[in-house]
Design a protein around this motif. Structure first.
Motif, PDB file in Angstrom:
ATOM      1  N   PHE A 101       0.834  -1.199   0.000  1.00  0.00           N
ATOM      2  CA  PHE A 101       0.000   0.000   0.000  1.00  0.00           C
ATOM      3  C   PHE A 101       0.865   1.244   0.000  1.00  0.00           C
ATOM      4  N   LEU A 102       0.283   2.364  -0.383  1.00  0.00           N
ATOM      5  CA  LEU A 102       0.982   3.642  -0.387  1.00  0.00           C
ATOM      6  C   LEU A 102       0.948   4.183   1.043  1.00  0.00           C
ATOM      7  N   ASN A 103       2.090   4.173   1.694  1.00  0.00           N
ATOM      8  CA  ASN A 103       2.197   4.577   3.095  1.00  0.00           C
ATOM      9  C   ASN A 103       2.550   6.064   3.192  1.00  0.00           C
ATOM     10  N   GLN A 104       1.724   6.815   3.872  1.00  0.00           N
ATOM     11  CA  GLN A 104       1.954   8.251   4.050  1.00  0.00           C
ATOM     12  C   GLN A 104       2.614   8.550   5.392  1.00  0.00           C
ATOM     13  N   HIS A 105       2.950   7.516   6.158  1.00  0.00           N
ATOM     14  CA  HIS A 105       3.570   7.689   7.468  1.00  0.00           C
ATOM     15  C   HIS A 105       5.081   7.526   7.353  1.00  0.00           C
ATOM     16  N   GLY A 106       5.810   7.932   8.359  1.00  0.00           N
ATOM     17  CA  GLY A 106       7.263   7.781   8.336  1.00  0.00           C
ATOM     18  C   GLY A 106       7.942   9.048   7.882  1.00  0.00           C
ATOM     19  N   LEU A 107       9.156   8.897   7.375  1.00  0.00           N
ATOM     20  CA  LEU A 107       9.939  10.061   6.945  1.00  0.00           C
ATOM     21  C   LEU A 107       9.387  10.717   5.698  1.00  0.00           C
ATOM     22  N   SER A 108       8.871   9.909   4.789  1.00  0.00           N
ATOM     23  CA  SER A 108       8.334  10.419   3.530  1.00  0.00           C
ATOM     24  C   SER A 108       7.394   9.366   2.971  1.00  0.00           C
ATOM     25  N   PRO A 109       6.526   9.739   2.030  1.00  0.00           N
ATOM     26  CA  PRO A 109       5.614   8.738   1.454  1.00  0.00           C
ATOM     27  C   PRO A 109       6.399   7.683   0.663  1.00  0.00           C
ATOM     28  N   HIS A 110       5.920   6.458   0.733  1.00  0.00           N
ATOM     29  CA  HIS A 110       6.570   5.347   0.021  1.00  0.00           C
ATOM     30  C   HIS A 110       5.590   4.194  -0.123  1.00  0.00           C
ATOM     31  N   TRP A 111       5.857   3.327  -1.080  1.00  0.00           N
ATOM     32  CA  TRP A 111       5.096   2.093  -1.217  1.00  0.00           C
ATOM     33  C   TRP A 111       5.666   1.104  -0.213  1.00  0.00           C
ATOM     34  N   LEU A 112       4.801   0.496   0.595  1.00  0.00           N
ATOM     35  CA  LEU A 112       5.243  -0.426   1.642  1.00  0.00           C
ATOM     36  C   LEU A 112       4.694  -1.818   1.357  1.00  0.00           C
ATOM     37  N   GLY A 113       5.592  -2.752   1.107  1.00  0.00           N
ATOM     38  CA  GLY A 113       5.223  -4.150   0.902  1.00  0.00           C
ATOM     39  C   GLY A 113       5.349  -4.889   2.228  1.00  0.00           C
ATOM     40  N   ILE A 114       4.237  -5.409   2.712  1.00  0.00           N
ATOM     41  CA  ILE A 114       4.232  -6.123   3.995  1.00  0.00           C
ATOM     42  C   ILE A 114       4.227  -7.625   3.741  1.00  0.00           C
ATOM     43  N   HIS A 115       5.097  -8.307   4.464  1.00  0.00           N
ATOM     44  CA  HIS A 115       5.233  -9.763   4.377  1.00  0.00           C
ATOM     45  C   HIS A 115       5.098 -10.336   5.775  1.00  0.00           C
ATOM     46  N   GLU A 116       4.927 -11.643   5.847  1.00  0.00           N
ATOM     47  CA  GLU A 116       4.997 -12.295   7.152  1.00  0.00           C
ATOM     48  C   GLU A 116       5.896 -13.505   7.024  1.00  0.00           C
ATOM     49  N   ALA A 117       6.519 -13.854   8.151  1.00  0.00           N
ATOM     50  CA  ALA A 117       7.416 -15.008   8.172  1.00  0.00           C
ATOM     51  C   ALA A 117       7.212 -15.771   9.466  1.00  0.00           C
ATOM     52  N   LEU A 118       7.321 -17.074   9.368  1.00  0.00           N
ATOM     53  CA  LEU A 118       7.295 -17.938  10.542  1.00  0.00           C
ATOM     54  C   LEU A 118       8.747 -18.201  10.922  1.00  0.00           C
ATOM     55  N   ILE A 119       9.109 -17.805  12.128  1.00  0.00           N
ATOM     56  CA  ILE A 119      10.482 -17.969  12.608  1.00  0.00           C
ATOM     57  C   ILE A 119      10.480 -19.035  13.703  1.00  0.00           C
ATOM     58  N   SER A 120      11.108 -20.152  13.420  1.00  0.00           N
ATOM     59  CA  SER A 120      11.131 -21.246  14.410  1.00  0.00           C
ATOM     60  C   SER A 120      12.545 -21.511  14.911  1.00  0.00           C
TER      61      SER A 120
END
Length: 168
Positions: A101-120
């Protein structure tokens, strides 16, 4: 090399590449670029939370609920997420794309790709970047977030992650 001196792809409002710039320039000028993050869960469903070093150039001492960074030129969101997880926590695992999604938060606007990982496996944080980490249940995490300073991206990334999964 300072992380702000990395070359990144400038993208448009549709996440299409339109040039190459230094990340520092992208942030300073508000140029859209790509960032990839991963929300890490353990086999019990707990979420990895960590605190940034006081020496961090951005948001020193703040907490984060995702691990990540800028997507390099020619790199996919997924490859960047895997690379950042290995660099910051010493684990090499596959990640699953959740949403972008287009993230308007943080230092500047950017496209943010969110992933998930299982860490065992045991994580081995890079102590130049991470000074504390813990695995928290979602309810513990929500309470923790009310009491501590988190990076602006963390709250929005968690909200988008949960919405994409249909959790909230």
């Amino acid at each position: 090399m300072d992380e702000m001196d990395e070359w990144v792809e400038q993208v448009d409002e549709h996440d299409q590449v339109c040039g190459v710039v230094l990340r520092r320039e992208a942030v300073q000028r508000g140029l859209l670029h790509r960032v990839a993050v991963t929300l890490c869960r353990d086999p019990g469903g707990r979420i990895l939370v960590h605190r940034r070093s006081e020496r961090a150039s951005r948001f020193p001492g703040h907490y984060e609920v995702v691990v990540g960074g800028a997507v390099a030129v020619g790199e996919s969101y997924e490859a960047a997420a895997v690379r950042e997880l290995a660099e910051e926590f010493g684990v090499r695992v596959s990640v699953r794309h959740v949403t972008t999604f287009l993230n308007q938060h943080g230092l500047s606007p950017h496209w943010l790709g969110i992933h998930e990982a299982l860490i065992s496996v045991e994580v081995e944080p890079d102590h130049d970047e991470v000074v504390w980490h813990e695995w928290l249940t979602e309810s513990e995490l929500f309470a923790f977030m009310e009491q501590r300073p988190f990076t602006p991206d963390s709250s929005e990334a968690l909200r988008q992650y949960l919405a994409a999964r249909g959790d909230r």
